[in-house]
Design a protein around this motif. Structure first.
Motif, PDB file in Angstrom:
ATOM      1  N   VAL A 191       3.606   0.899  -0.230  1.00 40.63           N
ATOM      2  CA  VAL A 191       2.591   1.923  -0.436  1.00 40.63           C
ATOM      3  C   VAL A 191       3.239   3.306  -0.371  1.00 40.63           C
ATOM      4  O   VAL A 191       4.422   3.435  -0.058  1.00 40.63           O
ATOM      5  N   GLU A 196      -1.553   5.118   4.201  1.00 40.83           N
ATOM      6  CA  GLU A 196      -1.866   3.933   3.407  1.00 40.83           C
ATOM      7  C   GLU A 196      -1.263   2.681   4.048  1.00 40.83           C
ATOM      8  O   GLU A 196      -1.866   1.600   3.996  1.00 40.83           O
ATOM      9  N   ASP A 200      -3.460  -0.567   5.070  1.00 45.66           N
ATOM     10  CA  ASP A 200      -3.083  -1.887   4.553  1.00 45.66           C
ATOM     11  C   ASP A 200      -2.833  -2.858   5.712  1.00 45.66           C
ATOM     12  O   ASP A 200      -3.307  -4.010   5.682  1.00 45.66           O
ATOM     13  N   TYR A 212      -3.740  -3.530  -3.647  1.00 46.38           N
ATOM     14  CA  TYR A 212      -3.318  -2.128  -3.567  1.00 46.38           C
ATOM     15  C   TYR A 212      -3.124  -1.580  -4.974  1.00 46.38           C
ATOM     16  O   TYR A 212      -2.538  -2.231  -5.837  1.00 46.38           O
ATOM     17  N   GLU A 213      -3.650  -0.391  -5.210  1.00 51.99           N
ATOM     18  CA  GLU A 213      -3.558   0.285  -6.510  1.00 51.99           C
ATOM     19  C   GLU A 213      -3.990  -0.629  -7.652  1.00 51.99           C
ATOM     20  O   GLU A 213      -3.281  -0.818  -8.641  1.00 51.99           O
ATOM     21  N   ASP A 225      -7.052   3.139  -4.399  1.00 48.60           N
ATOM     22  CA  ASP A 225      -6.026   2.930  -3.384  1.00 48.60           C
ATOM     23  C   ASP A 225      -6.044   1.469  -2.922  1.00 48.60           C
ATOM     24  O   ASP A 225      -5.017   0.799  -2.913  1.00 48.60           O
ATOM     25  N   PHE A 237      -8.140   6.792   0.161  1.00 50.63           N
ATOM     26  CA  PHE A 237      -7.656   7.664   1.233  1.00 50.63           C
ATOM     27  C   PHE A 237      -7.371   9.034   0.637  1.00 50.63           C
ATOM     28  O   PHE A 237      -6.610   9.160  -0.328  1.00 50.63           O
TER      29      PHE A 237
END
Length: 291
Positions: A191, A196, A200, A212-213, A225, A237
């Motif tokens: 990340v 982040e 996570d 993620y993403e 995010d 975030f």
């Protein structure tokens, strides 16, 4: 009142040798009826064409003259084509169950007690709710144009493991390329910031499946995010609040979340310091239990 025999829309469909769904679709396309609060209503054009309201065992319904002719009615061949998950799967070379899971992951359908139910986002894509006439199990049908939808095709490609070249938008996303993903999380994600990483790690330790993403399931090119499939929840975030370009990007993203009515959780630096208290409460609002 005229003695002329009147037929319900269902009876009219049976008389013409078409499905009930096709008949309702044709009458709607011609502007003769419209659905309001889950009930079919006559329009002015429908009344002028001979439609009336009658009352039966299950309440008020729309009825038509026995010799009713659709003005410029399309033939069965020309009727709007709606595709089941099975037919969609055949076009994308995937089984129907995987097709439904892709549509669910996009947020266009959701699992019912049995079968599948269309969501608001699915309705916006032109989907229609159907029901098996024998079992009563619900299913969803889709307009043919859905096969050209970019978000659907991207998800199908992901499911099939198709590598895709980066788009120009990917290359121009200055923020994602300015801040490299160098922070390794407990579950192996890389990340872009310590905040982040903490988010996570918290999701992983709470045993909440997340991505993620992930690219949002829309035509616009935008990435969240974090994404939690259970509850279809997106987490953003927000850092760098003193950066003008970042704030502009934030407003653009918020506008898109609002446009599509996505479930969104927003976190700040202050929230990240207190995730144990903040996230369980926010997730529970969308049906996601943390502990």
């Amino acid at each position: 009142m005229s003695d002329e025999k009147r037929l319900s829309t269902t009876q009219l469909a049976k008389l013409r040798g078409v499905s009930q769904e096709q008949m309702f679709g044709q009458l709607t396309a011609l502007g003769l009826i419209e659905k309001q609060e889950d009930k079919w209503q006559l329009t002015d054009a429908g009344s002028a064409a001979g439609g009336v309201y009658l009352t039966g065992k299950y309440g008020q319904y729309v009825a038509w003259p026995e010799d009713f002719q659709l003005p410029n009615a399309p033939s069965k061949v020309d009727a709007p084509k709606l595709l089941t998950a099975t037919v969609l799967g055949q076009q994308f070379e995937l089984p129907a169950n995987k097709m439904n899971y892709i549509l669910s992951e996009l947020g266009w359908i959701k699992k019912g007690l049995k079968g599948w139910l269309v969501t608001e986002q699915g309705l916006a894509m032109g989907a229609e709710q159907g029901e098996d006439s024998r079992s009563g199990i619900p299913y969803v049908r889709w307009p043919e144009k859905i096969t050209r939808n970019r978000a659907l095709k991207d998800n199908v490609d992901n499911m099939k493991g198709v590598d895709k070249p980066k788009t120009d938008t990917d290359k121009m996303d200055s923020f994602r390329h300015k801040f490299e993903a160098t922070h390794r999380t407990t579950d192996g994600h890389f990340v872009r910031s310590k905040a982040e990483m903490l988010i996570d790690n918290w999701l992983y330790m709470a045993e909440i499946v997340h991505a993620y993403e992930r690219k949002l399931p829309i035509e616009e090119e935008m990435y969240c995010d974090f994404y939690i499939p259970t509850g279809k929840v997106y987490i953003e975030f927000w850092g760098y609040e003193n950066d003008a370009k970042y704030l502009a990007r934030k407003q653009e993203k918020l506008a898109i979340y609002q446009k599509y009515n996505f479930n969104l959780i927003e976190l700040t630096d202050k929230d990240v310091l207190n995730l144990d208290d903040i996230l369980p409460r926010l997730l529970l609002k969308f049906g996601v239990q943390a502990y």
